[in-house]
Design an enzyme around this catalytic site. Sequence first.
Site, PDB file in Angstrom:
ATOM      1  N   TYR A  97       0.715  -1.188  -0.021  1.00  0.00           N
ATOM      2  CA  TYR A  97       0.113   0.172   0.109  1.00  0.00           C
ATOM      3  C   TYR A  97       0.810   1.341  -0.108  1.00  0.00           C
ATOM      4  CZ  TYR A  97      -4.315  -2.553   0.632  1.00  0.00           C
ATOM      5  OH  TYR A  97      -5.575  -3.109   0.392  1.00  0.00           O
ATOM      6  N   GLU A 139      -8.467  -6.799   5.188  1.00  0.00           N
ATOM      7  CA  GLU A 139      -7.286  -7.964   4.756  1.00  0.00           C
ATOM      8  C   GLU A 139      -6.775  -8.684   5.910  1.00  0.00           C
ATOM      9  OE1 GLU A 139      -5.189  -5.874   1.669  1.00  0.00           O
ATOM     10  OE2 GLU A 139      -7.223  -5.286   0.862  1.00  0.00           O
TER      11      GLU A 139
HETATM   12  C1  HEM Z   1      -6.398   2.143  -1.533  1.00  0.00           C
HETATM   13  C2  HEM Z   1      -5.755   1.554  -2.301  1.00  0.00           C
HETATM   14  C3  HEM Z   1      -6.413   0.474  -3.381  1.00  0.00           C
HETATM   15  C4  HEM Z   1      -7.376   0.446  -3.880  1.00  0.00           C
HETATM   16  C5  HEM Z   1      -8.507   1.578  -3.830  1.00  0.00           C
HETATM   17  C6  HEM Z   1      -7.631  -0.854  -4.525  1.00  0.00           C
HETATM   18  C7  HEM Z   1      -8.828  -1.208  -5.623  1.00  0.00           C
HETATM   19  C8  HEM Z   1      -8.851  -2.314  -6.050  1.00  0.00           C
HETATM   20  C9  HEM Z   1     -10.135  -2.541  -6.948  1.00  0.00           C
HETATM   21  C10 HEM Z   1     -11.231  -1.740  -7.082  1.00  0.00           C
HETATM   22  C11 HEM Z   1      -9.968  -3.897  -7.463  1.00  0.00           C
HETATM   23  C12 HEM Z   1     -10.809  -4.652  -8.464  1.00  0.00           C
HETATM   24  C13 HEM Z   1     -11.736  -5.457  -7.477  1.00  0.00           C
HETATM   25  C14 HEM Z   1     -12.669  -6.396  -8.397  1.00  0.00           C
HETATM   26  O1  HEM Z   1     -13.775  -5.783  -8.455  1.00  0.00           O
HETATM   27  O2  HEM Z   1     -12.422  -7.426  -8.595  1.00  0.00           O
HETATM   28  C15 HEM Z   1      -8.403  -4.143  -7.069  1.00  0.00           C
HETATM   29  C16 HEM Z   1      -7.938  -5.437  -7.564  1.00  0.00           C
HETATM   30  C17 HEM Z   1      -6.393  -5.471  -7.295  1.00  0.00           C
HETATM   31  N1  HEM Z   1      -5.873  -4.945  -6.702  1.00  0.00           N
HETATM   32 FE1  HEM Z   1      -6.112  -3.093  -5.624  1.00  0.00          FE
HETATM   33  N2  HEM Z   1      -6.482  -1.493  -4.520  1.00  0.00           N
HETATM   34  C18 HEM Z   1      -5.526  -0.954  -4.022  1.00  0.00           C
HETATM   35  C19 HEM Z   1      -4.498  -1.080  -3.395  1.00  0.00           C
HETATM   36  C20 HEM Z   1      -3.680  -2.268  -3.888  1.00  0.00           C
HETATM   37  C21 HEM Z   1      -2.273  -2.500  -3.580  1.00  0.00           C
HETATM   38  C22 HEM Z   1      -1.453  -2.014  -2.372  1.00  0.00           C
HETATM   39  C23 HEM Z   1      -1.975  -3.427  -4.269  1.00  0.00           C
HETATM   40  C24 HEM Z   1      -0.442  -4.463  -4.480  1.00  0.00           C
HETATM   41  C25 HEM Z   1       0.419  -3.845  -5.196  1.00  0.00           C
HETATM   42  C26 HEM Z   1      -3.295  -3.866  -5.198  1.00  0.00           C
HETATM   43  C27 HEM Z   1      -3.253  -4.879  -6.165  1.00  0.00           C
HETATM   44  C28 HEM Z   1      -4.439  -5.300  -6.943  1.00  0.00           C
HETATM   45  C29 HEM Z   1      -4.382  -6.376  -7.926  1.00  0.00           C
HETATM   46  C30 HEM Z   1      -3.091  -7.342  -8.174  1.00  0.00           C
HETATM   47  C31 HEM Z   1      -5.668  -6.584  -8.096  1.00  0.00           C
HETATM   48  C32 HEM Z   1      -6.442  -7.541  -9.110  1.00  0.00           C
HETATM   49  C33 HEM Z   1      -5.803  -7.316 -10.467  1.00  0.00           C
HETATM   50  C34 HEM Z   1      -6.732  -7.833 -11.659  1.00  0.00           C
HETATM   51  O3  HEM Z   1      -7.591  -8.382 -11.344  1.00  0.00           O
HETATM   52  O4  HEM Z   1      -6.687  -6.760 -12.617  1.00  0.00           O
HETATM   53  N3  HEM Z   1      -3.974  -3.065  -5.097  1.00  0.00           N
HETATM   54  N4  HEM Z   1      -7.932  -3.315  -6.443  1.00  0.00           N
END
Ligand code: HEM
Length: 407
Positions: A97, A139
């Site tokens: 994060y 988480e």
């Molecule tokens: C406040 C911070 C964050 C927000 C608001 C956020 C938001 C999201 C959202 C909305 C999704 C799609 C969920 C769904 O509907 O399936 C998602 C997926 C994902 N997030 Fe985050 N995220 C954050 C932080 C992070 C961090 C720190 C990482 C790691 C480096 C990360 C890695 C991922 C990955 C790998 C996916 C799935 C990617 C995919 O399927 O294309 N996220 N996140």
Amino acid sequence: MLTESSAAVVRATLPAVQAHGAAITGRFYQRMFTAHPELLDLFNRGNQATGAQQAALAAAVVAYAEHLVGASDVPWGPILDRIAHKHASLGITPAQYTIVGRHLLAAVGEVLGDAVTPEVVAAWDETYWLLACELVAREARLYQGAGVAEGGSVWRAWRVVERIRETADVVSFGLEPADGGDVPGFVPGQYVSVAVDLDGGRGQQIRQYSLSGRPGAARWRITVKRVRGVTGAPDGMVSTFLHDRVAVGDTLRLSPPFGEVSAVAGDGPLVLVSAGIGLTPAMSALEHLAVTAPQRPVTLVHADRAGTAHALRDELPRLHHALPNLRTALWYEDPDGADGSLTELPVRVTPGRVDPELIPLAADAHVHLCGPLPFMNQVRGGLLRRGFPSDRIAYEVFGPGMLRDAE
Ligand code: HEM
Ligand SMILES: Cc1cc2nc3c(=O)[nH]c(=O)nc-3n(C[C@H](O)[C@H](O)[C@H](O)COP(=O)(O)OP(=O)(O)OC[C@H]3O[C@@H](n4cnc5c(N)ncnc54)[C@H](O)[C@@H]3O)c2cc1C
């Protein structure tokens, strides 16, 4: 809650951030992947290419800002749950994060240029961290519940013990822990992340697959549809790899089961509505109820291209015998007469597409939907128009995103 001064700054700068959302997230990913190329293995390259995930992250941060300054009344609990479960299945860590926050804020500064004063940076930093802390806390609880040690890995090796071709485009894999240990329980509707090392030095890719078998069985089952590229797009990376390269005896890295959507909510009538490969949570629900609540009234509504494309259909006679109050309504766009094995059962086959008006629906039912987004929007919209309450319609999206609420 945002401090009052930050709320005023966020409110004032929201239009500019919204207007440049695509440019900010595009720049954010470029910066982050340049500084941390190892993160490429974590993100879905298909979604990166189509922009789906970029839109999801940007939309979530902006929507959360709107929520904090009172500019939207979208309930945030379900959205946070969905993201946290997805993140937990990917093994996202608190340290990551910090990386995302640093590059996201820097991208805002780059794209908005002179408009970004230190006050603006501080206000958006506060917004980001309020959201990040909510997600990190959720988480942490999910990791604890799944028995993942603090700082430990979510990944465990599972051996493929069975591989069944269900239809021309769908294969099921039976999986047992390679270490011979326990098979964790799950709720029908939950999924696992599967990590594979693509050939040709293309690195690791991770995708989610709903568990399609019975919780409590000695092995897990996932059922995977081969995604073919259309109009010049490449074939799906992971589904093609699983179909072409993974055989009995191979091992796969799997996460524990996560997912906030139960396919067996409530204890009254249940209506399972699926299309295509979206049937996997429904099949797990039927397997589970056949053992735990065989008298429960269940309606299975499934849409498919044709009987020959309908995966796991051969399981229906057994499930109907185990569930005397199961009624099935199948809609095949192109009925091919391949439904002979179902004729003695309470199964209705209708040509064409699902008509939500015709879905049998008890007033106290719980509904679970799973299929392509347009299908789910259409069915959910139809049920809402029939006066069915939205809080008893659960749905699973096989990709980033949620349903439109306006129907
Ligand atoms: C406040 C911070 C964050 C927000 C608001 C956020 C938001 C999201 C959202 C909305 C999704 C799609 C969920 C769904 O509907 O399936 C998602 C997926 C994902 N997030 Fe985050 N995220 C954050 C932080 C992070 C961090 C720190 C990482 C790691 C480096 C990360 C890695 C991922 C990955 C790998 C996916 C799935 C990617 C995919 O399927 O294309 N996220 N996140
Ligand atoms: C909670 C959940 C549960 C799921 N359960 C199941 C399940 O039970 N069974 C199942 O089969 N699937 C399931 N899925 C879907 C699964 O996770 C994968 O999304 C699916 O297998 C496709 O992955 P892929 O790697 O094969 O395709 P990807 O490589 O991710 O490609 C996806 C799409 O993007 C297109 N694309 C890729 N690169 C480009 C490019 N450069 N330009 C244009 N287009 C491009 C591809 O043509 C394809 O149409 C689930 C998903 C989720 C989120």
